[in-house]
Design a protein around this motif. Structure first.
Motif, PDB file in Angstrom:
ATOM      1  N   LYS A   1       0.802  -1.220   0.000  1.00 45.46           N
ATOM      2  CA  LYS A   1       0.000   0.000   0.000  1.00 45.46           C
ATOM      3  C   LYS A   1       0.833   1.269   0.000  1.00 45.46           C
ATOM      4  N   ILE A   2       1.882   1.312   0.823  1.00 44.10           N
ATOM      5  CA  ILE A   2       2.620   2.564   0.927  1.00 44.10           C
ATOM      6  C   ILE A   2       4.025   2.430   0.332  1.00 44.10           C
ATOM      7  N   PRO A   3       4.537   3.492  -0.256  1.00 44.56           N
ATOM      8  CA  PRO A   3       5.857   3.431  -0.891  1.00 44.56           C
ATOM      9  C   PRO A   3       6.987   3.705   0.095  1.00 44.56           C
ATOM     10  N   TYR A   4       8.134   3.160  -0.213  1.00 46.66           N
ATOM     11  CA  TYR A   4       9.357   3.499   0.512  1.00 46.66           C
ATOM     12  C   TYR A   4      10.519   3.343  -0.459  1.00 46.66           C
ATOM     13  N   LEU A   5      11.686   3.870  -0.099  1.00 47.52           N
ATOM     14  CA  LEU A   5      12.868   3.758  -0.943  1.00 47.52           C
ATOM     15  C   LEU A   5      13.776   2.660  -0.426  1.00 47.52           C
ATOM     16  N   ASP A   6      14.282   1.824  -1.332  1.00 44.55           N
ATOM     17  CA  ASP A   6      15.272   0.848  -0.901  1.00 44.55           C
ATOM     18  C   ASP A   6      16.656   1.504  -0.910  1.00 44.55           C
ATOM     19  N   SER A   7      17.679   0.742  -0.594  1.00 41.72           N
ATOM     20  CA  SER A   7      19.016   1.299  -0.441  1.00 41.72           C
ATOM     21  C   SER A   7      19.586   1.865  -1.742  1.00 41.72           C
ATOM     22  N   ALA A   8      19.026   1.425  -2.886  1.00 44.10           N
ATOM     23  CA  ALA A   8      19.493   1.917  -4.184  1.00 44.10           C
ATOM     24  C   ALA A   8      18.642   3.067  -4.700  1.00 44.10           C
ATOM     25  N   GLY A   9      17.639   3.479  -3.898  1.00 42.35           N
ATOM     26  CA  GLY A   9      16.785   4.585  -4.310  1.00 42.35           C
ATOM     27  C   GLY A   9      15.593   4.183  -5.143  1.00 42.35           C
ATOM     28  N   MET A  10      15.318   2.887  -5.243  1.00 41.24           N
ATOM     29  CA  MET A  10      14.157   2.413  -5.995  1.00 41.24           C
ATOM     30  C   MET A  10      12.912   2.476  -5.115  1.00 41.24           C
ATOM     31  N   ILE A  11      11.790   2.900  -5.708  1.00 38.35           N
ATOM     32  CA  ILE A  11      10.534   2.943  -4.963  1.00 38.35           C
ATOM     33  C   ILE A  11       9.964   1.535  -4.848  1.00 38.35           C
ATOM     34  N   MET A  12       9.734   1.118  -3.615  1.00 38.64           N
ATOM     35  CA  MET A  12       9.150  -0.184  -3.317  1.00 38.64           C
ATOM     36  C   MET A  12       7.815   0.042  -2.604  1.00 38.64           C
ATOM     37  N   LEU A  13       7.024  -1.016  -2.493  1.00 38.34           N
ATOM     38  CA  LEU A  13       5.735  -0.922  -1.814  1.00 38.34           C
ATOM     39  C   LEU A  13       5.659  -1.930  -0.682  1.00 38.34           C
ATOM     40  N   ALA A  14       4.998  -1.534   0.401  1.00 38.73           N
ATOM     41  CA  ALA A  14       4.867  -2.416   1.559  1.00 38.73           C
ATOM     42  C   ALA A  14       3.563  -2.108   2.271  1.00 38.73           C
ATOM     43  N   ALA A  15       3.190  -3.009   3.175  1.00 41.01           N
ATOM     44  CA  ALA A  15       2.034  -2.754   4.026  1.00 41.01           C
ATOM     45  C   ALA A  15       2.385  -1.678   5.050  1.00 41.01           C
ATOM     46  N   PHE A  16       1.393  -0.978   5.538  1.00 39.00           N
ATOM     47  CA  PHE A  16       1.589   0.090   6.519  1.00 39.00           C
ATOM     48  C   PHE A  16       2.299  -0.420   7.764  1.00 39.00           C
ATOM     49  N   ASN A  17       2.017  -1.665   8.136  1.00 41.68           N
ATOM     50  CA  ASN A  17       2.573  -2.216   9.374  1.00 41.68           C
ATOM     51  C   ASN A  17       3.882  -2.973   9.166  1.00 41.68           C
ATOM     52  N   GLU A  18       4.504  -2.819   8.019  1.00 39.24           N
ATOM     53  CA  GLU A  18       5.686  -3.613   7.678  1.00 39.24           C
ATOM     54  C   GLU A  18       6.811  -3.453   8.708  1.00 39.24           C
ATOM     55  N   ALA A  19       6.964  -2.257   9.243  1.00 38.95           N
ATOM     56  CA  ALA A  19       8.066  -2.014  10.182  1.00 38.95           C
ATOM     57  C   ALA A  19       7.718  -2.412  11.616  1.00 38.95           C
ATOM     58  N   ASN A  20       6.486  -2.829  11.853  1.00 38.78           N
ATOM     59  CA  ASN A  20       6.053  -3.172  13.213  1.00 38.78           C
ATOM     60  C   ASN A  20       6.159  -4.683  13.433  1.00 38.78           C
TER      61      ASN A  20
ATOM     62  N   ASP B   1       7.374  -8.223  15.326  1.00 38.74           N
ATOM     63  CA  ASP B   1       7.615  -8.728  16.672  1.00 38.74           C
ATOM     64  C   ASP B   1       8.989  -9.397  16.737  1.00 38.74           C
ATOM     65  N   SER B   2       9.293  -9.998  17.883  1.00 41.11           N
ATOM     66  CA  SER B   2      10.624 -10.579  18.075  1.00 41.11           C
ATOM     67  C   SER B   2      10.892 -11.761  17.151  1.00 41.11           C
ATOM     68  N   SER B   3       9.824 -12.285  16.544  1.00 42.40           N
ATOM     69  CA  SER B   3       9.995 -13.381  15.576  1.00 42.40           C
ATOM     70  C   SER B   3      10.122 -12.876  14.148  1.00 42.40           C
ATOM     71  N   GLY B   4      10.042 -11.549  13.983  1.00 40.27           N
ATOM     72  CA  GLY B   4      10.172 -10.972  12.651  1.00 40.27           C
ATOM     73  C   GLY B   4       8.887 -10.949  11.861  1.00 40.27           C
ATOM     74  N   VAL B   5       7.751 -11.161  12.542  1.00 40.42           N
ATOM     75  CA  VAL B   5       6.454 -11.167  11.861  1.00 40.42           C
ATOM     76  C   VAL B   5       5.782  -9.810  12.062  1.00 40.42           C
ATOM     77  N   ALA B   6       5.366  -9.168  10.968  1.00 41.65           N
ATOM     78  CA  ALA B   6       4.718  -7.859  11.045  1.00 41.65           C
ATOM     79  C   ALA B   6       3.372  -7.973  11.750  1.00 41.65           C
ATOM     80  N   GLN B   7       3.107  -7.054  12.666  1.00 42.07           N
ATOM     81  CA  GLN B   7       1.866  -7.030  13.423  1.00 42.07           C
ATOM     82  C   GLN B   7       1.131  -5.713  13.162  1.00 42.07           C
ATOM     83  N   PRO B   8      -0.189  -5.742  13.113  1.00 43.09           N
ATOM     84  CA  PRO B   8      -0.921  -4.473  12.977  1.00 43.09           C
ATOM     85  C   PRO B   8      -0.684  -3.609  14.211  1.00 43.09           C
ATOM     86  N   TYR B   9      -0.692  -2.303  14.020  1.00 42.76           N
ATOM     87  CA  TYR B   9      -0.503  -1.406  15.157  1.00 42.76           C
ATOM     88  C   TYR B   9      -1.688  -1.471  16.122  1.00 42.76           C
ATOM     89  N   SER B  10      -2.843  -1.867  15.616  1.00 39.23           N
ATOM     90  CA  SER B  10      -4.023  -2.041  16.452  1.00 39.23           C
ATOM     91  C   SER B  10      -4.732  -3.321  16.029  1.00 39.23           C
TER      92      SER B  10
END
Length: 356
Positions: A19-38, A40-49
């Motif tokens: 859904k939302i764009p971000y830049l990778d290390s080479a400056g390319m526009i990539m897309l990810a879910a809003f909660n991608e950076a959230n 848990d300790s197992s590396g699984v993305a969790q919704p903020y709510s």
């Protein structure tokens, strides 16, 4: 932040893929879910709510330097990751940066063709009002906003404003900076929290941003306009695969451990002052004497006590290069631009009769 402050994402439970764009290390526009950076300790993305919860942006209804710092950051960063012209239309507009958050609201409403999203946002008077409206209580859940570090934990524990008293102070956000983006670090390390890579808004983090060598070096020839750090922009520069030409340097710093959403407090002062009846220029109670004595202390290049006082509330003294120029330009007895009493010969106040 770009997705939130543009109204692109409106609910904390949003997990829509790509859904939302971000830049990778080479400056390319990539897309990810809003909660991608959230993750848990197992590396699984969790919704903020876990359940639907509206994102309510809390903003300063007054003219605010903090609003200017925020919108300068958004204007520099967000258009770089645009892929549908939304961020460019909202944040890239010529009316930003601005001290008025209403300007950003107007941009969002114009692009969305509706006030539905921003009607959920909350205006509050002053930083105390913003911080108290955000708080940490369950009733305040879903809010996010912006204030100086001195209104957040750990620098204060309670805040008041907006009709609220002694509210639990809000927490602050660690951010990815360009150095982390270029290094390929897109998600904080939640498996070993002691090595969290995203940068927290600390005095040291702000100082690291301000010592970016791409910023202009202060000089005694500077005018007041030159001290506008946000107007220091890149020349023809490509950084991490992205052209940042003409962009504000401070938000796009690639210095290690630099907090990218940094700014400065400021003081409005006269340069020439009248001499009250009965006072002598040499009197210790004279307004110029008192003011310049304080400023000389405040801008001492190395003052451990002063540094400790400022850092205890989440700020950091300006770098020594700035402090030295300020002292030499506005406080030195030999400077024609020094703060002085109206009519003082050899200064810019020579022809002034009072405060200007």
């Amino acid at each position: 932040m770009c997705a939130i402050f543009s109204g692109f994402v409106t609910d904390w439970s949003d997990t829509t893929p790509n859904k939302i764009p971000y830049l990778d290390s080479a400056g390319m526009i990539m897309l990810a879910a809003f909660n991608e950076a959230n993750k848990d300790s197992s590396g699984v993305a969790q919704p903020y709510s876990a359940t639907s919860k509206t994102i309510r942006v809390v903003y300063n209804s007054d003219e605010s330097g903090e609003t200017y710092i925020l919108t300068n950051y958004l204007k520099a960063v967000c258009p770089l990751i645009d892929y549908n012209a939304g961020y460019i239309s909202i944040f890239g507009a010529t009316n930003l940066p601005s001290t008025s958050f209403q300007t950003l609201i107007d941009n969002v409403n114009a692009f969305r063709g509706s006030t539905t999203i921003t009607s959920q946002w909350i205006g509050a008077i002053g930083s105390g009002g913003v911080a108290a409206t955000i708080g940490t209580g369950a009733a305040q859940g879903g809010t996010i906003g912006y204030v100086g570090a001195n209104f957040t934990k750990p620098y204060t524990q309670a805040v008041s404003g907006a009709g609220l008293t002694n509210v639990d102070a809000p927490y602050s956000a660690a951010l990815q900076n360009e150095q982390l983006r270029i290094a390929g670090i897109y998600v904080p390390d939640n498996t070993t929290p002691s090595t969290l890579e995203f940068i927290a808004p600390t005095p040291a983090g702000a100082l690291n941003a301000w010592t970016d060598t791409r910023l202009r070096v202060p000089a005694t020839t500077w005018t007041w306009a030159d001290f506008n750090i946000y107007n220091t922009v890149f020349g023809r520069v490509t950084q991490g695969g992205v052209s940042v030409t003409g962009k504000s340097v401070l938000p796009l710093t690639n210095r290690a451990n630099a907090y990218p959403l940094s700014g400065t407090a400021f003081m409005f002062l006269y340069s020439c002052y009248s001499l009250p009846a009965g006072e002598l220029p040499t009197d210790p109670v004279n307004r110029v004497t008192s003011l310049t004595n304080y400023l000389s202390w405040h801008y001492t290049a190395s003052n451990p006590l002063l540094t400790r006082v400022i850092q205890n509330v989440g700020f950091n003294p300006v770098p020594a290069s700035y402090a030295t120029v300020i002292r030499n330009k506005y406080l030195s007895p030999s400077s024609a631009e020094r703060i002085a009493i109206g009519g003082t010969a050899g200064t810019n106040c020579a022809s002034a009769s009072g405060a200007l």
